[in-house]
Design a protein around this motif. Structure first.
Motif, short mmCIF file in Angstrom:
data_model
loop_
_atom_site.label_atom_id
_atom_site.label_comp_id
_atom_site.label_asym_id
_atom_site.label_seq_id
_atom_site.Cartn_x
_atom_site.Cartn_y
_atom_site.Cartn_z
N ALA A 61 0.83 -1.20 0.00
CA ALA A 61 0.00 0.00 0.00
C ALA A 61 0.86 1.25 0.00
O ALA A 61 1.86 1.33 0.72
CB ALA A 61 -0.91 0.00 1.21
N SER A 62 0.47 2.22 -0.83
CA SER A 62 1.19 3.50 -0.87
C SER A 62 0.32 4.54 -1.56
O SER A 62 -0.60 4.22 -2.30
CB SER A 62 2.52 3.35 -1.61
OG SER A 62 2.30 2.90 -2.92
N THR A 63 0.66 5.81 -1.30
CA THR A 63 -0.07 6.94 -1.87
C THR A 63 0.93 7.96 -2.38
O THR A 63 1.98 8.16 -1.78
CB THR A 63 -0.96 7.58 -0.78
OG1 THR A 63 -1.92 6.62 -0.37
CG2 THR A 63 -1.68 8.80 -1.29
N CYS A 64 0.59 8.61 -3.48
CA CYS A 64 1.43 9.67 -4.04
C CYS A 64 1.33 10.90 -3.14
O CYS A 64 0.24 11.35 -2.81
CB CYS A 64 0.96 10.02 -5.46
SG CYS A 64 1.89 11.37 -6.21
N ILE A 108 3.06 13.52 -13.01
CA ILE A 108 2.79 12.14 -12.60
C ILE A 108 1.43 11.68 -13.13
O ILE A 108 1.31 10.58 -13.67
CB ILE A 108 2.87 12.01 -11.06
CG1 ILE A 108 4.32 12.20 -10.60
CG2 ILE A 108 2.32 10.67 -10.59
CD1 ILE A 108 4.47 12.41 -9.10
N VAL A 109 0.42 12.53 -12.99
CA VAL A 109 -0.92 12.19 -13.49
C VAL A 109 -0.88 11.96 -15.00
O VAL A 109 -1.45 10.99 -15.50
CB VAL A 109 -1.95 13.27 -13.10
CG1 VAL A 109 -3.27 13.09 -13.85
CG2 VAL A 109 -2.19 13.27 -11.60
N ALA A 110 -0.20 12.83 -15.73
CA ALA A 110 -0.11 12.68 -17.19
C ALA A 110 0.59 11.38 -17.56
O ALA A 110 0.14 10.65 -18.45
CB ALA A 110 0.61 13.88 -17.80
N HIS A 144 -3.54 6.61 -5.36
CA HIS A 144 -3.89 6.17 -3.99
C HIS A 144 -4.07 4.67 -3.98
O HIS A 144 -4.63 4.09 -4.90
CB HIS A 144 -5.19 6.84 -3.53
CG HIS A 144 -5.12 8.33 -3.57
ND1 HIS A 144 -5.52 9.05 -4.67
CD2 HIS A 144 -4.69 9.21 -2.66
CE1 HIS A 144 -5.34 10.33 -4.44
NE2 HIS A 144 -4.83 10.46 -3.22
N GLY A 145 -3.61 4.05 -2.93
CA GLY A 145 -3.78 2.61 -2.77
C GLY A 145 -2.52 1.83 -3.12
O GLY A 145 -1.96 1.16 -2.27
N TYR A 146 -2.10 1.94 -4.39
CA TYR A 146 -0.94 1.17 -4.87
C TYR A 146 -0.05 2.05 -5.76
O TYR A 146 0.38 1.64 -6.82
CB TYR A 146 -1.42 -0.07 -5.66
CG TYR A 146 -2.19 -1.04 -4.82
CD1 TYR A 146 -1.52 -2.01 -4.06
CD2 TYR A 146 -3.57 -0.98 -4.75
CE1 TYR A 146 -2.23 -2.90 -3.28
CE2 TYR A 146 -4.29 -1.87 -3.97
CZ TYR A 146 -3.61 -2.83 -3.23
OH TYR A 146 -4.30 -3.71 -2.45
N TYR A 147 0.20 3.24 -5.30
CA TYR A 147 0.95 4.21 -6.11
C TYR A 147 2.33 3.70 -6.52
O TYR A 147 2.71 3.82 -7.68
CB TYR A 147 1.07 5.55 -5.38
CG TYR A 147 2.04 6.48 -6.08
CD1 TYR A 147 1.73 7.00 -7.32
CD2 TYR A 147 3.27 6.80 -5.51
CE1 TYR A 147 2.61 7.83 -7.98
CE2 TYR A 147 4.15 7.63 -6.16
CZ TYR A 147 3.82 8.14 -7.40
OH TYR A 147 4.71 8.95 -8.06
N GLN A 148 3.11 3.15 -5.60
CA GLN A 148 4.47 2.72 -5.95
C GLN A 148 4.44 1.60 -6.98
O GLN A 148 5.28 1.56 -7.89
CB GLN A 148 5.24 2.29 -4.70
CG GLN A 148 5.61 3.44 -3.79
CD GLN A 148 6.50 4.47 -4.47
OE1 GLN A 148 7.32 4.15 -5.33
NE2 GLN A 148 6.34 5.72 -4.10
N TYR A 149 3.49 0.72 -6.89
CA TYR A 149 3.32 -0.36 -7.87
C TYR A 149 3.04 0.24 -9.24
O TYR A 149 3.68 -0.10 -10.24
CB TYR A 149 2.17 -1.26 -7.41
CG TYR A 149 2.11 -2.63 -8.05
CD1 TYR A 149 2.65 -3.73 -7.39
CD2 TYR A 149 1.48 -2.83 -9.27
CE1 TYR A 149 2.57 -5.00 -7.94
CE2 TYR A 149 1.40 -4.10 -9.83
CZ TYR A 149 1.95 -5.18 -9.16
OH TYR A 149 1.87 -6.43 -9.71
#
Length: 116
Positions: free
Chosen positions: A2-5, A15-17, A36-41
């Motif tokens: 789990a991770s978040t930007c 990052i969004v683009a 959100h949730g799985y940002y690093q993945y």
């Protein structure tokens, strides 16, 4: 997993683009939340796309450790599957992506070498 930007603007816009472009390439819906949730993945998949787009013959290897008691991790590949499936479901990913490999390594098979 789990991770978040946590990036602020203007980095977040980039990052969004990048995530939206990658979502399109891998067939994930634009409505899926990659921040959100799985940002690093998701971020690693976006980096793979960036490298491949620039003719770098890169692969992404997700290395999952088995039997890590300190981290209360799964003991088997089957134990990891629900976590991986949850990440893929959240990110709108197919189970198989080109140039992405999952490896499962028992920590009992690892040897520690000190560099003294």
């Amino acid at each position: 997993m789990a991770s978040t930007c946590k990036a602020g603007s203007p980095s977040r816009k980039k990052i969004v683009a990048a995530c939206n472009e990658t979502k399109h390439v891998v067939g994930a819906g634009l409505h899926t939340d990659w921040l959100h949730g799985y940002y690093q993945y998701a971020n690693r998949i976006a980096h793979l796309h960036f490298l491949r787009k620039h003719q770098v013959e890169a692969w992404l290897v997700f290395l999952y450790f088995l039997g890590d008691k300190d981290m209360n991790g799964p003991d088997s590949e089957a134990g990891w599957e629900p976590h991986i499936e949850a990440a893929h479901r959240h990110l709108g990913l197919k189970n198989h992506m080109q140039w992405v490999v999952s490896l499962f390594q028992p920590i009992a098979d690892l040897r520690v070498r000190r560099l003294d």
